[in-house]
Design a protein around this motif. Structure first.
Motif, PDB file in Angstrom:
ATOM      1  N   GLY A 164      36.674  32.726   8.814  1.00 37.35           N
ATOM      2  CA  GLY A 164      35.360  32.058   8.613  1.00 37.35           C
ATOM      3  C   GLY A 164      35.259  31.375   7.210  1.00 37.35           C
ATOM      4  O   GLY A 164      35.961  30.891   6.636  1.00 37.35           O
ATOM      5  N   GLY A 165      34.022  31.606   6.734  1.00 39.01           N
ATOM      6  CA  GLY A 165      33.675  31.165   5.615  1.00 39.01           C
ATOM      7  C   GLY A 165      34.146  31.837   4.310  1.00 39.01           C
ATOM      8  O   GLY A 165      34.526  31.191   3.369  1.00 39.01           O
ATOM      9  N   GLY A 166      34.513  32.883   4.571  1.00 39.23           N
ATOM     10  CA  GLY A 166      35.393  33.596   3.429  1.00 39.23           C
ATOM     11  C   GLY A 166      36.504  33.097   3.185  1.00 39.23           C
ATOM     12  O   GLY A 166      36.984  32.831   1.889  1.00 39.23           O
ATOM     13  N   TRP A 167      37.325  32.548   4.295  1.00 42.83           N
ATOM     14  CA  TRP A 167      38.556  31.942   3.973  1.00 42.83           C
ATOM     15  C   TRP A 167      38.383  30.571   3.558  1.00 42.83           C
ATOM     16  O   TRP A 167      39.172  30.183   2.464  1.00 42.83           O
ATOM     17  CB  TRP A 167      39.308  31.798   5.330  1.00 42.83           C
ATOM     18  CG  TRP A 167      40.506  30.910   5.315  1.00 42.83           C
ATOM     19  CD1 TRP A 167      40.682  30.120   6.467  1.00 42.83           C
ATOM     20  CD2 TRP A 167      41.694  30.679   4.659  1.00 42.83           C
ATOM     21  NE1 TRP A 167      41.833  29.169   6.323  1.00 42.83           N
ATOM     22  CE2 TRP A 167      42.263  29.553   5.134  1.00 42.83           C
ATOM     23  CE3 TRP A 167      41.803  31.258   3.395  1.00 42.83           C
ATOM     24  CZ2 TRP A 167      43.581  28.866   4.338  1.00 42.83           C
ATOM     25  CZ3 TRP A 167      43.150  30.528   2.966  1.00 42.83           C
ATOM     26  CH2 TRP A 167      43.864  29.557   3.233  1.00 42.83           C
ATOM     27  N   ALA A 168      37.314  29.834   3.941  1.00 41.59           N
ATOM     28  CA  ALA A 168      37.066  28.462   3.591  1.00 41.59           C
ATOM     29  C   ALA A 168      36.376  28.327   2.173  1.00 41.59           C
ATOM     30  O   ALA A 168      36.298  27.212   1.807  1.00 41.59           O
ATOM     31  CB  ALA A 168      36.149  27.776   4.391  1.00 41.59           C
ATOM     32  N   THR A 169      36.106  29.297   1.643  1.00 41.83           N
ATOM     33  CA  THR A 169      35.297  29.246   0.110  1.00 41.83           C
ATOM     34  C   THR A 169      36.199  30.205  -0.671  1.00 41.83           C
ATOM     35  O   THR A 169      37.075  29.544  -1.394  1.00 41.83           O
ATOM     36  CB  THR A 169      33.959  29.721   0.200  1.00 41.83           C
ATOM     37  OG1 THR A 169      33.753  30.981   0.859  1.00 41.83           O
ATOM     38  CG2 THR A 169      32.963  28.808   0.943  1.00 41.83           C
ATOM     39  N   LEU A 170      36.033  31.429  -0.717  1.00 47.08           N
ATOM     40  CA  LEU A 170      36.601  32.352  -1.730  1.00 47.08           C
ATOM     41  C   LEU A 170      38.015  32.095  -1.721  1.00 47.08           C
ATOM     42  O   LEU A 170      39.118  32.140  -2.492  1.00 47.08           O
ATOM     43  CB  LEU A 170      36.335  33.762  -1.534  1.00 47.08           C
ATOM     44  CG  LEU A 170      34.977  34.006  -2.217  1.00 47.08           C
ATOM     45  CD1 LEU A 170      33.940  34.168  -0.839  1.00 47.08           C
ATOM     46  CD2 LEU A 170      34.769  35.377  -2.622  1.00 47.08           C
ATOM     47  N   GLY A 171      38.760  32.090  -0.355  1.00 50.88           N
ATOM     48  CA  GLY A 171      40.268  32.130  -0.252  1.00 50.88           C
ATOM     49  C   GLY A 171      40.912  30.761  -0.550  1.00 50.88           C
ATOM     50  O   GLY A 171      41.622  30.523  -1.269  1.00 50.88           O
ATOM     51  N   ALA A 172      40.403  29.885   0.322  1.00 44.95           N
ATOM     52  CA  ALA A 172      41.087  28.592   0.398  1.00 44.95           C
ATOM     53  C   ALA A 172      40.733  27.848  -0.993  1.00 44.95           C
ATOM     54  O   ALA A 172      41.149  26.945  -1.371  1.00 44.95           O
ATOM     55  CB  ALA A 172      40.903  27.599   1.425  1.00 44.95           C
ATOM     56  N   GLY A 173      39.684  28.176  -1.443  1.00 47.41           N
ATOM     57  CA  GLY A 173      39.183  27.536  -2.807  1.00 47.41           C
ATOM     58  C   GLY A 173      39.467  28.358  -4.047  1.00 47.41           C
ATOM     59  O   GLY A 173      39.256  27.509  -4.875  1.00 47.41           O
ATOM     60  N   ALA A 174      40.517  29.151  -3.943  1.00 51.53           N
ATOM     61  CA  ALA A 174      41.053  29.758  -5.422  1.00 51.53           C
ATOM     62  C   ALA A 174      42.170  28.795  -5.796  1.00 51.53           C
ATOM     63  O   ALA A 174      42.943  28.045  -4.979  1.00 51.53           O
ATOM     64  CB  ALA A 174      41.512  31.196  -4.874  1.00 51.53           C
ATOM     65  N   ASP A 175      42.609  29.037  -7.061  1.00 55.79           N
ATOM     66  CA  ASP A 175      43.724  28.436  -7.620  1.00 55.79           C
ATOM     67  C   ASP A 175      44.980  28.736  -7.035  1.00 55.79           C
ATOM     68  O   ASP A 175      45.834  28.003  -6.873  1.00 55.79           O
ATOM     69  CB  ASP A 175      43.636  28.578  -9.102  1.00 55.79           C
ATOM     70  CG  ASP A 175      42.623  28.015  -9.827  1.00 55.79           C
ATOM     71  OD1 ASP A 175      42.050  26.871  -9.355  1.00 55.79           O
ATOM     72  OD2 ASP A 175      41.935  28.497 -10.354  1.00 55.79           O
ATOM     73  N   VAL A 176      45.314  30.157  -6.868  1.00 55.48           N
ATOM     74  CA  VAL A 176      46.336  30.694  -6.395  1.00 55.48           C
ATOM     75  C   VAL A 176      45.991  31.791  -5.277  1.00 55.48           C
ATOM     76  O   VAL A 176      45.111  32.264  -5.361  1.00 55.48           O
ATOM     77  CB  VAL A 176      47.111  31.523  -7.480  1.00 55.48           C
ATOM     78  CG1 VAL A 176      48.459  32.071  -6.845  1.00 55.48           C
ATOM     79  CG2 VAL A 176      47.607  30.591  -8.718  1.00 55.48           C
ATOM     80  N   VAL A 177      46.575  31.346  -3.860  1.00 56.19           N
ATOM     81  CA  VAL A 177      46.339  32.288  -2.787  1.00 56.19           C
ATOM     82  C   VAL A 177      47.323  33.089  -2.334  1.00 56.19           C
ATOM     83  O   VAL A 177      48.635  32.522  -2.302  1.00 56.19           O
ATOM     84  CB  VAL A 177      45.844  31.004  -1.691  1.00 56.19           C
ATOM     85  CG1 VAL A 177      45.390  31.938  -0.539  1.00 56.19           C
ATOM     86  CG2 VAL A 177      44.750  30.167  -2.001  1.00 56.19           C
ATOM     87  N   LEU A 178      47.312  34.389  -2.368  1.00 56.62           N
ATOM     88  CA  LEU A 178      48.322  35.343  -2.029  1.00 56.62           C
ATOM     89  C   LEU A 178      47.854  35.785  -0.554  1.00 56.62           C
ATOM     90  O   LEU A 178      46.674  36.048  -0.448  1.00 56.62           O
ATOM     91  CB  LEU A 178      48.592  36.507  -3.007  1.00 56.62           C
ATOM     92  CG  LEU A 178      48.727  35.954  -4.455  1.00 56.62           C
ATOM     93  CD1 LEU A 178      48.787  37.149  -5.513  1.00 56.62           C
ATOM     94  CD2 LEU A 178      49.744  34.927  -4.439  1.00 56.62           C
ATOM     95  N   ALA A 179      48.576  36.343   0.126  1.00 48.86           N
ATOM     96  CA  ALA A 179      48.393  36.931   1.455  1.00 48.86           C
ATOM     97  C   ALA A 179      49.067  38.208   1.737  1.00 48.86           C
ATOM     98  O   ALA A 179      50.391  38.259   1.588  1.00 48.86           O
ATOM     99  CB  ALA A 179      48.139  36.085   2.479  1.00 48.86           C
ATOM    100  N   LEU A 180      48.629  39.131   2.475  1.00 49.64           N
ATOM    101  CA  LEU A 180      49.401  40.295   3.021  1.00 49.64           C
ATOM    102  C   LEU A 180      50.027  39.926   4.276  1.00 49.64           C
ATOM    103  O   LEU A 180      49.349  39.235   5.080  1.00 49.64           O
ATOM    104  CB  LEU A 180      48.475  41.265   3.041  1.00 49.64           C
ATOM    105  CG  LEU A 180      47.620  41.848   1.997  1.00 49.64           C
ATOM    106  CD1 LEU A 180      46.867  43.117   2.488  1.00 49.64           C
ATOM    107  CD2 LEU A 180      48.653  42.176   0.857  1.00 49.64           C
ATOM    108  N   PRO A 181      51.441  40.373   4.166  1.00 50.01           N
ATOM    109  CA  PRO A 181      52.121  39.843   5.530  1.00 50.01           C
ATOM    110  C   PRO A 181      51.476  40.427   6.825  1.00 50.01           C
ATOM    111  O   PRO A 181      50.861  41.598   6.773  1.00 50.01           O
ATOM    112  CB  PRO A 181      53.269  40.576   5.239  1.00 50.01           C
ATOM    113  CG  PRO A 181      53.508  40.777   3.833  1.00 50.01           C
ATOM    114  CD  PRO A 181      51.988  40.898   3.284  1.00 50.01           C
ATOM    115  N   GLY A 182      51.246  39.452   7.879  1.00 50.44           N
ATOM    116  CA  GLY A 182      50.709  40.093   9.002  1.00 50.44           C
ATOM    117  C   GLY A 182      49.197  39.763   9.196  1.00 50.44           C
ATOM    118  O   GLY A 182      48.543  40.227  10.216  1.00 50.44           O
TER     119      GLY A 182
END
Length: 462
Positions: A164-182
């Motif tokens: 949702g919006g958390g991914w579309a703002t804080l997440g995808a809007g960051a300079d560097v995006v890290l993610a936990l596997p799975g």
């Protein structure tokens, strides 16, 4: 699915100490407008029956007052502002109070001039607050723009789920995006996807494959990885944006006698590639990946590294034809380095831009134009080294005017000798002659003013 951690467990995993920020009081300019003159109704702005009780139960269950915790901390000795989501509090959803906290976190990062790190685990906007909740995305986006304008970096860690919006703002809007596997990473949450949708498309792994995530990081490595990124994204104010020195050559060779010899050297299978130059140049480095538009080019490596304690950004072609996603990733790297005041090193090594139908449809021309424009408009110095083939505009896009060097086994040409011979309707046996006429040897490039010089090997390592 990755194991879900509480906000406090995540804090314990990555942070050294945590000092909460005081949430803005109603009426604070950083907070959303209050409902009338009094306090908010128990069931929220929509008077959603039972909402107050749901919040109270969530608070008891999680021990938190809201879906996000914001405060200052250190990660591996590097100061930052943390925004940590508690998924157990109404699915980590965003409402007005959560928006207030996030806007305050962005403001604190700007005031303290320390990075903002978001550890996202959210299902989206809070239905019980309707459009008031959805509007928090605009507030977060505006706060992010202000922080970006202040030259302060943002790093996001995508936990499970980041939707949702958390991914579309804080997440995808960051300079560097890290993610936990799975982890689930997607704009569409699990209950609103088409029934026949491919479940793989909603994973961190798929987002990584398509250039939306920079790295997949296991929880055990998260603290060290974050600490490294916080170091790499910090400009060196003491030294300013001094130009990065060109790397030394990795082979001690005499100048090539002919143009065709220069071409054959650059195409030799045993010639050192960009990875070898980056290994020799940096003590440590970390890569960004992807163009944030659905593509990633594994023949281009971009990121930031430490050289003698100083941060330098890099963009390196690795010998293959560069695809549009690769050029867009380079442009992304250049824009970020420019905003943070970090000098850039580019390594040129490509026979040219990819010229197949797929590359044309993906916008090869516009992507190359982005890189030309990014280097032309850069406020930080860009240093370039041709380490192999310099094929036409696809190579020139990464070459800094007036600050390009070449190795003894590199060449630069307006066009490949074979293609030049074909255009001139020459026989194949005329290709070596054509190579000489193009004046593409390292020493020719210096004489023509295309390159500042031919780099030698490190005298200490001789």
């Amino acid at each position: 699915m990755t194991e879900r951690m509480t906000a406090r467990e995540v804090l314990a995993l990555v942070a050294d100490g945590f000092t909460p920020l005081a949430p803005p009081a109603a009426g604070d300019e950083k907070a959303a407008p209050a409902e009338g003159a009094g306090a908010a109704p128990a069931d929220g702005p929509l008077a959603w029956a039972g909402y107050g009780d749901s919040r109270a139960r969530a608070a008891v269950r999680t021990g938190e007052e809201e879906s996000v915790l914001c405060g200052t901390a250190e990660v591996g000795g590097r100061p930052c502002v943390l925004a940590v989501f508690e998924f157990g509090f109404l699915g980590g959803s965003l409402g007005r109070a959560a928006g207030d906290r996030l806007v305050a976190a962005y403001a604190a990062a700007a005031e303290l001039r320390i990075p903002l790190v978001s550890l996202v685990a959210t299902g989206g906007s809070r239905m019980q607050e309707g459009m008031i909740a959805l509007g928090q995305l605009q507030r977060v986006a505006a706060a992010s723009v202000r922080l970006r304008a202040a030259g302060v970096p943002q790093v996001a860690v995508l936990r499970d789920p980041a939707t949702g919006g958390g991914w579309a703002t804080l997440g995808a809007g960051a300079d560097v995006v890290l993610a936990l596997p799975g982890a689930q990473v997607a704009f569409a949450g699990s209950r609103v996807r088409p029934p026949d949708a491919d479940p793989a498309a909603y994973t961190a792994e798929d987002q990584y494959a398509h250039g939306h995530v920079d790295a997949l990081v296991a929880p055990a490595r998260l603290r060290d990885t974050l600490a490294l990124w916080l170091r790499l994204l910090a400009p060196d104010a003491a030294r300013g944006a001094e130009p990065a020195p060109p790397p030394y050559a990795l082979r001690d060779l005499p100048p090539p006698a002919t143009g065709w010899e220069a071409v054959r050297r650059a195409r030799a299978a045993d010639r050192p590639r960009a990875g070898a130059y980056l290994d020799a140049y940096f003590e440590v480095r970390a890569a960004i990946r992807g163009d944030r538009a659905g593509g990633a080019d594994d023949r281009v490596e971009c990121g930031f590294g430490l050289r003698e304690g100083r941060v330098v950004a890099y963009a390196a072609q690795d010998g293959g034809a560069t695809r549009p996603a690769g050029f867009r990733t380079v442009a992304r790297l250049l824009g970020l380095a420019d905003r943070l005041g970090i000098p850039v090193l580019t390594l040129v090594d490509t026979p040219g831009a990819a010229n197949d139908a797929e590359a044309e449809r993906a916008g090869a021309g516009p992507a190359i134009a982005e890189v030309f424009a990014a280097i032309a408009g850069a406020r930080v110095p860009v240093t370039s080294l041709v380490v192999g083939e310099g094929g036409s505009g696809g190579a020139l896009a990464l070459a800094a005017p007036g600050a390009t060097w070449v190795t003894p086994d590199g060449y630069f040409s307006v066009i490949a000798p074979e293609l030049a011979a074909r255009i001139l309707k020459r026989a194949d046996d005329q290709v070596p002659l054509t190579a000489g006429q193009l004046r593409l040897r390292p020493q020719d490039l210096v004489e023509l003013g295309v390159a500042r010089g031919v780099v030698g090997v490190d005298p200490v390592s001789r």
